[in-house]
Write an enzyme that holds these catalytic residues in place. Structure first.
Site, PDB file in Angstrom:
ATOM      1  N   CYS A 171       3.330   8.757   1.021  1.00  0.00           N
ATOM      2  CA  CYS A 171       3.910   8.061   1.760  1.00  0.00           C
ATOM      3  C   CYS A 171       4.121   6.704   0.952  1.00  0.00           C
ATOM      4  O   CYS A 171       3.727   5.645   0.707  1.00  0.00           O
ATOM      5  CB  CYS A 171       3.340   7.456   2.989  1.00  0.00           C
ATOM      6  N   CYS A 191      -1.221   6.479   9.495  1.00  0.00           N
ATOM      7  CA  CYS A 191       0.129   5.308   9.958  1.00  0.00           C
ATOM      8  C   CYS A 191       0.086   4.373  11.012  1.00  0.00           C
ATOM      9  O   CYS A 191      -0.940   4.627  11.671  1.00  0.00           O
ATOM     10  CB  CYS A 191       0.649   7.092  10.752  1.00  0.00           C
ATOM     11  N   CYS A 206       6.391  -7.083   7.189  1.00  0.00           N
ATOM     12  CA  CYS A 206       7.625  -6.255   8.498  1.00  0.00           C
ATOM     13  C   CYS A 206       7.898  -7.039   9.050  1.00  0.00           C
ATOM     14  O   CYS A 206       6.812  -7.806   9.802  1.00  0.00           O
ATOM     15  CB  CYS A 206       6.809  -4.848   9.100  1.00  0.00           C
ATOM     16  N   GLU A 228       0.804  -1.599  -0.160  1.00  0.00           N
ATOM     17  CA  GLU A 228      -0.216   0.453  -0.191  1.00  0.00           C
ATOM     18  C   GLU A 228       0.820   1.335  -0.170  1.00  0.00           C
ATOM     19  O   GLU A 228       2.019   1.633   0.498  1.00  0.00           O
ATOM     20  CB  GLU A 228      -0.701  -0.352   0.849  1.00  0.00           C
ATOM     21  N   CYS A 246       1.440  -1.791  15.035  1.00  0.00           N
ATOM     22  CA  CYS A 246       0.920  -1.744  14.064  1.00  0.00           C
ATOM     23  C   CYS A 246      -0.185  -3.060  13.192  1.00  0.00           C
ATOM     24  O   CYS A 246       0.807  -4.201  13.418  1.00  0.00           O
ATOM     25  CB  CYS A 246       2.563  -1.176  13.911  1.00  0.00           C
ATOM     26  N   CYS A 302       5.881  -3.828  15.941  1.00  0.00           N
ATOM     27  CA  CYS A 302       5.666  -2.897  16.622  1.00  0.00           C
ATOM     28  C   CYS A 302       3.905  -2.715  17.044  1.00  0.00           C
ATOM     29  O   CYS A 302       3.287  -3.924  16.447  1.00  0.00           O
ATOM     30  CB  CYS A 302       5.579  -1.639  15.877  1.00  0.00           C
TER      31      CYS A 302
HETATM   32  S1  SF4 Z   1       5.669   0.681  12.313  1.00  0.00           S
HETATM   33 FE1  SF4 Z   1       4.608  -0.901  11.815  1.00  0.00          FE
HETATM   34  S2  SF4 Z   1       5.764  -0.687   9.342  1.00  0.00           S
HETATM   35 FE2  SF4 Z   1       6.282   0.790  10.925  1.00  0.00          FE
HETATM   36  S3  SF4 Z   1       9.158  -1.047  11.445  1.00  0.00           S
HETATM   37 FE3  SF4 Z   1       7.040  -1.034  13.072  1.00  0.00          FE
HETATM   38  S4  SF4 Z   1       5.731  -2.868  12.466  1.00  0.00           S
HETATM   39 FE4  SF4 Z   1       7.409  -1.820  10.972  1.00  0.00          FE
END
Ligand code: SF4
Length: 330
Positions: free
Chosen positions: A95, A324, A102, A81, A109, A106
């Site tokens: 963006c 975000c 990933c 995306e 996220c 986190c």
């Molecule tokens: S915020 Fe999401 S995309 Fe960014 S480093 Fe952490 S897990 Fe990865």
């Protein structure tokens, strides 16, 4: 675009010819190879057959009409995306994603929750920008800023990320000034060090999101290896070399990191002239709650009263999961 086929097709061409093709793509914004007037017919035919110019993307628009999200299907059918945000002053910020998924996991996220598939190539990153550049051209508008804050951790894919920056910055391709390009990292120390040695002065942002290591390790597993102290040391080194401001992103999570005591802890960490704290509104991904307006204002006031540089980011496109932390290739 079928970039693998494209690379195979242009491999045997002279460097000047290869550059010419990238210029046709990224600057002249060709829709079809047939539109090129300066390349041989036989090459056009080969390009048409092997790698026609096309980005497979579907578009969504937020209800406030300020942001758009595109879901792009890559040549191996993986999906990423990318988001376009339009400010009220008419500035267009794109963006970009740097990975499919990933590894950083986190807690706040959506991308982290989908696991990791693969790194994006520099051309796949550039293609996202190309998509928006063509989209805006139809409206007689252009891209003002580029941020690497989409899916993935750019510094975990550093070499391709920096090659993408070269393409984006190149006067003959996208021609977007280095100071209009920003990258955000969750705290990859090695990446911060490498960026400090780059000749291009792009902007650095750190996803901080906590005022102490215990809390940060709970919401950002990377903190177990890259503690706040280690990150700040690398950032100070970066500032010493570049004399540039660094943005610290702080996502306000209700009852987690938005209490007065957290603001007090932040003051001790962030009281440096070139540090800027950017308070970010949380866009729900299921686990946490957004801080109330009252607590957000209180938190900001505590920081500002202590003389810290504070900004607050307007949240774009949460209704289309374009904000975000919400990108998940859905
Ligand atoms: S915020 Fe999401 S995309 Fe960014 S480093 Fe952490 S897990 Fe990865």
């Amino acid at each position: 675009m079928k970039w693998t086929k494209f690379n195979q097709t242009i491999r045997s061409l002279a460097p000047y010819r290869q550059k010419q093709l990238f210029e046709l793509l990224f600057n002249n914004l060709l829709d079809k190879w047939d539109q090129a007037t300066n390349i041989p017919a036989v090459l056009k035919k080969e390009l048409n057959e092997n790698c026609p110019i096309e980005t497979v993307g579907t578009l969504q628009k937020s209800s406030d009409k300020q942001s758009f999200k595109a879901l792009i299907t890559l040549e191996d059918n993986e999906k990423i995306e990318t988001v376009l945000m339009q400010s009220r002053k008419g500035r267009n910020t794109v963006c970009l994603s740097s990975q499919v998924g990933c590894t950083m996991n986190c807690a706040y996220c959506a991308t982290g929750g989908m696991g990791f598939k693969r790194n994006l190539t520099e051309l796949e990153m550039a293609e996202q920008l190309l998509f928006w550049k063509k989209f805006l051209k139809e409206k007689n508008k252009h891209v003002d800023n580029v941020v690497f804050m989409g899916m993935g951790e750019p510094f975990a894919n550093y070499d391709n990320f920096i090659k993408a920056v070269e393409i984006i910055n190149d006067k003959k391709y996208f021609n977007i000034g280095a100071r209009k390009i920003s990258v955000s990292t969750c705290g990859i120390i090695d990446g911060i060090k490498k960026l400090s040695r780059e000749p291009k002065q792009i902007n650095l942002a750190i996803s901080l999101h906590a005022s102490n290591d215990k809390l940060r390790s709970e919401i950002m597993p990377i903190n177990k290896e890259a503690s706040i102290k280690k990150i700040l040391l690398a950032v100070d080194n970066y500032i010493e070399k570049t004399n540039r401001k660094v943005m610290f992103e702080y996502l306000l999570l209700s009852g987690i990191n938005d209490e007065d005591e957290h603001a007090e802890e932040l003051i001790l960490l962030m009281d440096k002239p070139l540090y800027v704290i950017n308070l970010v509104t949380y866009n729900p991904t299921g686990k946490f709650k957004r801080s109330s307006k009252f607590q957000t204002t209180k938190f900001r006031n505590i920081l500002e009263t202590a003389g810290l540089n504070v900004t607050q980011r307007h949240s774009f496109g949460s209704d289309i999961d374009a904000a975000c932390g919400q990108l998940a290739g859905k």
